[in-house]
Design an enzyme around this catalytic site. Structure first.
Site, PDB file in Angstrom:
ATOM      1  N   CYS A  54      -0.618   2.858   6.185  1.00 28.35           N
ATOM      2  CA  CYS A  54      -0.161   1.576   6.710  1.00 28.35           C
ATOM      3  C   CYS A  54       0.165   0.669   5.535  1.00 28.35           C
ATOM      4  CB  CYS A  54      -1.210   0.945   7.620  1.00 28.35           C
ATOM      5  SG  CYS A  54      -2.778   0.541   6.813  1.00 28.35           S
ATOM      6  N   HIS A 109      -9.310   2.274  -2.666  1.00 29.99           N
ATOM      7  CA  HIS A 109      -7.910   2.003  -2.346  1.00 29.99           C
ATOM      8  C   HIS A 109      -7.260   1.117  -3.415  1.00 29.99           C
ATOM      9  CE1 HIS A 109      -4.311   1.116  -0.254  1.00 29.99           C
ATOM     10  NE2 HIS A 109      -4.753   0.285   0.676  1.00 29.99           N
ATOM     11  N   CYS A 163       0.813  -1.223   0.000  1.00 35.44           N
ATOM     12  CA  CYS A 163       0.000   0.000   0.000  1.00 35.44           C
ATOM     13  C   CYS A 163       0.845   1.271   0.000  1.00 35.44           C
ATOM     14  CB  CYS A 163      -0.934   0.011   1.208  1.00 35.44           C
ATOM     15  SG  CYS A 163      -1.904  -1.495   1.380  1.00 35.44           S
TER      16      CYS A 163
END
Length: 394
Positions: free
Chosen positions: A379, A349, A88
């Protein structure tokens, strides 16, 4: 050490899973934002030294997706590029790597960002397919899960890490649903007011049935209610608190920024948008991966010589409401400063792009509100976090 500045920042609108961008590859999305970022920066493409793009779900995309994207964008074959996979954090790490190269005197102008099409992620046969199955059943693996959403250390879904964080830090279902509703409302208001217009570049989508222009985030649920969120069942643990409504989505999109050495940008007559003050990563237990932004933010602030109270606006990726709330509680976020236009729970996302996407959104929100200091943080699956501090330049 040389100063690094951002001279342009763009993103695509974010597509839903199997939505409007489902037929547009990550490479094509990357090419779109690379080209647009260079055009917005008003620099000669011949002056681009390198392209760095985050991309997580690379299986089946071919060699070095970043190189493919830069060539499709129209850049010369002499321009080099490489692909970053920090899950991510890939998109933001790409920007940090660009800054490092410039600070080291290895380049003056780099396009950095991220790209992901989760809708087009393939399925994989297990390793027995190479040598022969002989007897028994084989297994097919979903690349989205195997390479994107499953903890490789513990063998469970990222959603379980969010459940772990919720239990560890006392984050209730009600708190998570409330955060999710606020994110949806802020995103809906931002779309309605045109707050994202300046940062979004349109994508020309061509399918067998039609051709259209995609230019508005399609994942937000403008009609979301507390009652509807409360009615959703836990997604990962029957007795848990994490649901599809208080977690981020599976999405498609891309973002890119042009990063330059400050004196070179000024010498070229450009007007830098912001200076990169610091960047840092931090490690945490994989089972509590959502807490990664805590050490990363602390390190980035220390490197910038700042306190959290000095920061005017924050973009913190909402991978899950549970981890977002726990991070905010631990660091002491001012809710009025964080994700002012909604976060990933509402917007989505696209994992390899999100780090760059939140930086793009942060910069444009700072411009719209005439703010000076900003923090972007995410994160990272596997137990890491990443953060960057920027200073807007007038």
């Amino acid at each position: 050490m040389k100063n690094c500045v951002i001279v342009s920042a763009v993103r695509t609108a974010i597509g839903s899973f199997n939505g409007s961008l489902a037929s547009t590859s990550a490479i094509d999305l990357g090419a779109t934002v690379i080209k647009a970022a260079i055009e917005r920066a008003k620099i000669d493409s011949q002056h681009v030294d390198e392209v760095i793009m985050g991309n997580v779900l690379q299986a089946g995309l071919g060699q070095n997706p970043a190189r493919q994207a830069l060539l499709k964008s129209g850049l010369a074959e002499t321009v080099c590029g490489f692909t970053v996979n920090k899950v991510c954090g890939s998109g933001l790490k790409s920007v940090a790597l660009a800054a490092q190269a410039i600070q080291a005197g290895q380049a003056q102008s780099i396009v950095a960002g991220g790209m992901e099409n989760m809708s087009l992620a393939p399925y994989l046969l297990d390793a027995k397919a190479r040598s022969g199955y002989r007897l028994g059943d084989g297994q097919v693996y979903d690349v989205i899960l195997r390479d994107g959403l499953m903890c490789a250390t513990h063998g469970y879904h990222m959603g379980i890490t969010a459940e772990n964080v919720a239990k560890e830090y006392g984050i209730t279902r009600e708190m998570q649903d409330e955060l999710a509703l606020h994110s949806q409302r802020k995103a809906a208001a931002a779309i309605e007011s045109g707050a994202f217009t300046a940062e979004i570049v349109p994508v020309n989508v061509v399918t067998r049935k039609k051709t259209f222009v995609f230019s508005q985030d399609e994942f937000p649920k403008a009609n979301s209610t507390a009652e509807a969120l409360g009615a959703l069942r836990p997604a990962f643990d029957k007795a848990g608190t994490v649901t599809a409504g208080n977690a981020s989505g599976i999405n498609d999109g891309a973002a890119a920024l042009v990063i330059m050495e400050e004196s070179a940008a000024l010498a070229a007559g450009l007007t830098p948008l912001a200076r990169i003050k610091s960047y840092a990563s931090g490690g945490v237990p994989p089972a509590l991966m959502g807490m990664g932004p805590v050490p990363a933010t602390q390190k980035a602030l220390q490197l910038a010589g700042l306190q959290l109270a000095d920061i005017d606006l924050i973009e913190a990726n909402e991978a899950f409401a549970a981890q977002f709330l726990a991070v905010g509680k631990n660091l002491g976020f001012d809710s009025e400063k964080v994700n002012v236009n909604g976060g990933a729970i509402a917007l989505g996302h696209p994992i390899g792009a999100s780090g760059a996407r939140i930086l793009v959104t942060l910069l444009h929100a700072m411009q719209a509100r005439d703010k000076t200091l900003g923090l972007a943080t995410l994160c990272i699956g596997g137990g890491q976090g990443i953060a960057m501090v920027i200073e807007r330049l007038n």
